[in-house]
Scaffold this active site. Structure first.
Site, PDB file in Angstrom:
ATOM      1  N   GLY A  12      44.793 -29.204  67.002  1.00  0.00           N
ATOM      2  CA  GLY A  12      44.978 -30.073  68.170  1.00  0.00           C
ATOM      3  C   GLY A  12      45.356 -31.485  67.754  1.00  0.00           C
ATOM      4  O   GLY A  12      45.570 -31.757  66.564  1.00  0.00           O
ATOM      5  N   ASP A  35      41.245 -22.546  64.255  1.00  0.00           N
ATOM      6  CA  ASP A  35      41.863 -22.727  65.575  1.00  0.00           C
ATOM      7  C   ASP A  35      42.141 -21.347  66.149  1.00  0.00           C
ATOM      8  O   ASP A  35      42.099 -20.348  65.438  1.00  0.00           O
ATOM      9  CB  ASP A  35      43.164 -23.558  65.490  1.00  0.00           C
ATOM     10  CG  ASP A  35      43.468 -24.276  66.812  1.00  0.00           C
ATOM     11  OD1 ASP A  35      43.418 -25.514  66.855  1.00  0.00           O
ATOM     12  OD2 ASP A  35      43.705 -23.564  67.818  1.00  0.00           O
ATOM     13  N   ILE A  36      42.432 -21.298  67.436  1.00  0.00           N
ATOM     14  CA  ILE A  36      42.626 -19.994  68.092  1.00  0.00           C
ATOM     15  C   ILE A  36      43.984 -19.391  67.725  1.00  0.00           C
ATOM     16  O   ILE A  36      44.216 -18.198  67.896  1.00  0.00           O
ATOM     17  CB  ILE A  36      42.507 -20.166  69.630  1.00  0.00           C
ATOM     18  CG1 ILE A  36      42.332 -18.800  70.313  1.00  0.00           C
ATOM     19  CG2 ILE A  36      43.692 -20.936  70.203  1.00  0.00           C
ATOM     20  CD1 ILE A  36      41.882 -18.875  71.744  1.00  0.00           C
ATOM     21  N   TYR A 142      36.916 -31.714  83.717  1.00  0.00           N
ATOM     22  CA  TYR A 142      36.822 -32.236  82.333  1.00  0.00           C
ATOM     23  C   TYR A 142      35.647 -33.209  82.217  1.00  0.00           C
ATOM     24  O   TYR A 142      34.860 -33.146  81.291  1.00  0.00           O
ATOM     25  CB  TYR A 142      38.135 -32.941  81.995  1.00  0.00           C
ATOM     26  CG  TYR A 142      38.235 -33.534  80.629  1.00  0.00           C
ATOM     27  CD1 TYR A 142      38.261 -34.925  80.451  1.00  0.00           C
ATOM     28  CD2 TYR A 142      38.332 -32.737  79.496  1.00  0.00           C
ATOM     29  CE1 TYR A 142      38.380 -35.488  79.192  1.00  0.00           C
ATOM     30  CE2 TYR A 142      38.456 -33.293  78.224  1.00  0.00           C
ATOM     31  CZ  TYR A 142      38.488 -34.671  78.087  1.00  0.00           C
ATOM     32  OH  TYR A 142      38.623 -35.223  76.833  1.00  0.00           O
ATOM     33  N   LYS A 146      32.252 -33.033  80.081  1.00  0.00           N
ATOM     34  CA  LYS A 146      31.894 -34.065  79.092  1.00  0.00           C
ATOM     35  C   LYS A 146      30.487 -34.590  79.337  1.00  0.00           C
ATOM     36  O   LYS A 146      29.704 -34.775  78.409  1.00  0.00           O
ATOM     37  CB  LYS A 146      32.919 -35.208  79.100  1.00  0.00           C
ATOM     38  CG  LYS A 146      34.258 -34.829  78.489  1.00  0.00           C
ATOM     39  CD  LYS A 146      34.094 -34.320  77.058  1.00  0.00           C
ATOM     40  CE  LYS A 146      35.384 -33.915  76.396  1.00  0.00           C
ATOM     41  NZ  LYS A 146      35.182 -33.287  75.066  1.00  0.00           N
TER      42      LYS A 146
HETATM   43  C1  VAH Z   1      42.765 -36.789  78.233  1.00  0.00           C
HETATM   44  N1  VAH Z   1      43.405 -37.631  76.042  1.00  0.00           N
HETATM   45  O1  VAH Z   1      43.622 -37.537  78.701  1.00  0.00           O
HETATM   46  C2  VAH Z   1      42.307 -37.059  76.786  1.00  0.00           C
HETATM   47  C3  VAH Z   1      41.149 -38.020  76.761  1.00  0.00           C
HETATM   48  C4  VAH Z   1      40.320 -40.235  77.530  1.00  0.00           C
HETATM   49  C5  VAH Z   1      41.340 -39.182  77.715  1.00  0.00           C
HETATM   50  O2  VAH Z   1      39.948 -37.417  76.976  1.00  0.00           O
HETATM   51  O3  VAH Z   1      42.273 -35.865  78.839  1.00  0.00           O
END
Ligand code: VAH
Length: 318
Positions: A12, A35-36, A142, A146
């Site tokens: 990545g 990695d996958i 996301y 997190k």
């Molecule tokens: C994203 N580059 O845009 C990542 C990151 C702070 C952004 O987590 O999802």
């Protein structure tokens, strides 16, 4: 004891450069990149490489035992924009992969580094100089991943004594591996487009500030935190770190110092604009500075000089 590190997501945006740095710091045979998918790139060619789908906990444990690792750097994840287009896949991959990494670290007594992100904040978070401890009500899958990940890493430290450590990365900018599926990727795409077309159409609206960091500073931060004296870590996981905060017009103006005819236009992507609007404008990184000496070397001016130079060489080489 010398680190023996298993890296997930090694192909990545972060992994591609981090594996090469870890080779320099710890020795090639002390870094197992996974990695996958496979690849012909130098990560695979230059040292130990294994195929690993991080949702396969049994395989992760098997590889960790095979190589007798004592450290896991868990990077495999679906980034913000991609996660919004497939939230259930994001939950399964981002959370399932992390739980497998935490369980492997617990069972084999490994240190675990995994990044959080400014994506862990939401619209009700204080936007300017966002504090280390504050409101975290993200409105993206996301971000939910997190925040959950930060809490899980704290839990595994408190409950099982796993040496978990992590930072909240801002948008990362690099020339080696193009990012995929992020919201901050415009700040990478703009450099490629400036060299190849002399212009860029931004999917993020002018005036939209986000924290950013050049990849060399991100890699140094990972190693510095992994090597930090645990007695000094009050926060452990999810340290706010940043190097700069800018909006599209400001990075365009910096590029124009090198390509005077460069122009920027806008075709805003409502999905990624909404994600960017929910994130902070700037972070307070005092805790990282005080607890493990975090310091960024690159600002927008210095990054732009290096990025354009390295990209020109890369694109010329074809
Ligand atoms: C994203 N580059 O845009 C990542 C990151 C702070 C952004 O987590 O999802």
């Amino acid at each position: 004891m010398r680190k023996k590190i298993l890296v997930t997501g090694a192909l990545g945006q972060i992994g591609t450069e981090l594996v090469m740095k870890l080779h320099d710091v710890y020795g090639t045979d002390h870094v197992i990149a996974t990695d996958i998918r496979n690849s012909e790139n130098e990560v695979v060619q230059s040292g130990p490489f294994e195929i690993l789908d991080v949702t396969d906990g049994k395989r992760m444990m098997e590889l960790a035992k095979k190589y007798q690792v004592n450290t896991i750097v868990h990077l495999a994840a679906l980034l913000s924009a991609k996660a919004e287009s497939n939230p259930l896949l994001a939950w399964n991959l981002n959370m399932g992969g992390l739980v497998n990494a935490l369980e492997t670290a617990r069972e084999l007594n490994c240190q675990l580094f995994t990044p959080s992100s400014i994506g862990a904040f939401g619209p009700t978070t204080p936007k300017n100089k966002t504090p280390q401890i504050t409101i975290q009500r993200p409105t993206t899958m996301y971000g939910v991943n997190k925040v959950s990940g930060e809490l899980l890493c704290d839990y595994y430290y408190e409950k099982f004594g796993v040496d978990t450590r992590g930072v909240r990365f801002p948008g990362l900018i690099s020339y080696a591996a193009e990012p995929g599926g992020g919201t901050t990727d415009y700040a990478v795409d703009i450099y490629y487009s400036a060299i190849e077309r002399g212009s860029y159409t931004s999917y993020i609206q002018k005036g939209t500030y986000m924290d950013m960091m050049y990849m060399p500073d991100a890699l140094n931060a990972i190693v510095a935190l992994m090597e930090a004296d645990p007695a000094k870590l009050k926060h452990r996981n999810a340290f706010n770190i940043t190097a700069m905060s800018f909006e599209p017009e400001e990075i365009a103006a910096e590029i124009r110092k090198h390509i005077p005819t460069f122009t920027i236009s806008y075709n805003v992507d409502p999905v990624r604009q909404a994600i960017a609007d929910s994130w902070p404008n700037s972070l307070d990184a005092t805790a990282a500075q005080e607890e493990w000496g975090f310091k960024a070397e690159y600002d927008l001016e210095k990054m732009t000089v290096d990025m354009l130079g390295k990209l020109r060489a890369k694109l010329l080489a074809g």
